[in-house]
Design an enzyme around this catalytic site. Structure first.
Site, mmCIF file in Angstrom:
data_model
loop_
_atom_site.group_PDB
_atom_site.id
_atom_site.type_symbol
_atom_site.label_atom_id
_atom_site.label_comp_id
_atom_site.label_asym_id
_atom_site.label_seq_id
_atom_site.Cartn_x
_atom_site.Cartn_y
_atom_site.Cartn_z
ATOM 1 C CB SER A 139 -23.410 15.430 -2.182
ATOM 2 O OG SER A 139 -22.497 16.117 -1.338
ATOM 3 C CG ASP A 144 -16.493 12.937 -2.543
ATOM 4 O OD1 ASP A 144 -15.856 12.020 -2.001
ATOM 5 O OD2 ASP A 144 -17.721 13.109 -2.379
ATOM 6 C CD GLU A 197 -18.609 7.185 -4.578
ATOM 7 O OE1 GLU A 197 -19.122 6.337 -5.345
ATOM 8 O OE2 GLU A 197 -19.145 8.274 -4.313
ATOM 9 C CD GLU A 207 -23.857 7.419 0.828
ATOM 10 O OE1 GLU A 207 -22.707 7.830 0.583
ATOM 11 O OE2 GLU A 207 -24.885 7.923 0.322
HETATM 12 O O1 KIV Z 1 -20.630 13.417 -1.741
HETATM 13 C C1 KIV Z 1 -20.859 13.409 -0.526
HETATM 14 O O2 KIV Z 1 -21.381 14.369 0.043
HETATM 15 C C2 KIV Z 1 -20.505 12.210 0.223
HETATM 16 C C3 KIV Z 1 -20.979 12.087 1.639
HETATM 17 C C4 KIV Z 1 -22.426 12.111 1.741
HETATM 18 C C5 KIV Z 1 -20.380 10.949 2.328
HETATM 19 O O3 KIV Z 1 -19.834 11.368 -0.278
#
Ligand code: KIV
Length: 265
Positions: free
Chosen positions: A46, A84, A115, A182
């Site tokens: 994000s 991530d 994911e 999510e």
């Molecule tokens: O990228 C992110 O911030 C996320 C969360 C919102 C779960 O994957």
């Protein structure tokens, strides 16, 4: 308070202790989150949308994530630090996945998040062979935005519900240590949470998950509206910053700052 680790997170589920997770992308915010008792800090992709100005998470690179993970790791003391894996850092080959995951760990992450469901089995196994703990992410997975045709709630139809439940069970069997859900209906999130022994961490997935995660900029009012329905606003930081900066501008223009108290003799 004890350092949060992968085994501790699983223990928290067993003991019915809710898990508090937030994203962070910089040093000072990370320190504040630690001081405030957050259990899991996610350096989310994000990042691309809230800090780098992209319209999706897709342009985020391994280098972006490594850079921000290093910064966050320097501010982190207690929380479990998860990073991530950005789009195309793990999908093309097992070697890509392991090399990208390894870079996150070397930068200070204690686990990575990827994911997808059963289609990710080989990738998850390869990461775990390299001793990289993996957090899963199902439901509205933003790296699949073009497949979904937009950011929409997932798992409303019967077949999709079945698939999400079986994906969650498969991820648990593969050894994933926690699972982000999510934008899924809350009754489905409850069913999944009860069906698996690893903690579920919800975002737009209702109150029955084992923990909750939000994007920090969304919940403290830095992100400009419109915000998704699942975001609760806990502060109005945009307004605070705007009014502080306006007041400073007024003082400078009037010559009332700096005054004696803020000057040296
Ligand atoms: O990228 C992110 O911030 C996320 C969360 C919102 C779960 O994957």
């Amino acid at each position: 308070m004890d350092k949060v680790t992968v085994p501790l997170l699983k223990q928290m589920k067993r003991q019915g202790q809710k898990i508090v997770a937030l994203t962070s992308y910089d040093y000072s915010t990370t320190r504040l989150l630690n001081e405030s008792g957050v259990d899991v800090i996610l350096v989310g992709d994000s990042l691309g949308m809230v800090k780098l100005g992209y319209s999706s998470t897709l342009p985020v690179t391994v280098e972006d994530m490594v850079y921000h993970t290093r910064i966050v790791a320097r501010g982190n003391s207690r929380a479990l630090l998860v990073t991530d894996m950005p789009y195309m850092s793990y999908q093309a080959s097992l070697e890509d996945a392991v090399r990208s995951g390894g870079k996150m760990i070397k930068a200070g992450a204690e686990a990575v998040k990827i994911e997808g469901g059963t289609e990710m089995s080989r990738i998850i196994r390869a990461l775990m062979v390299a001793k990289i703990p993996v957090m899963g992410h199902l439901g509205m997975t933003p790296q699949s935005v073009h497949m979904f045709g937009g950011y929409r709630v997932q798992g409303r139809e019967r077949a999709a519900r079945k698939n999400l439940l079986s994906d969650a069970k498969a991820l648990e069997r593969l050894g994933v240590f926690a699972l982000v859900l999510e934008c899924v209906p809350m009754d489905l999130a409850r069913k999944i949470t009860r069906a698996i022994s690893i903690p579920t961490i919800g975002i737009g997935a209702g109150p029955h998950c084992d923990g909750q995660v939000l994007v920090i900029d969304d919940m403290i009012g830095i992100t400009a509206p419109p915000l998704p329905r699942f975001v609760k606003s806990y502060a109005r930081v945009r307004e605070t910053i705007r009014s502080a900066v306006r007041a400073y501008g007024r003082d400078v223009r009037r010559g009332t700052f700096p005054d004696d108290a803020h000057s040296y003799r």
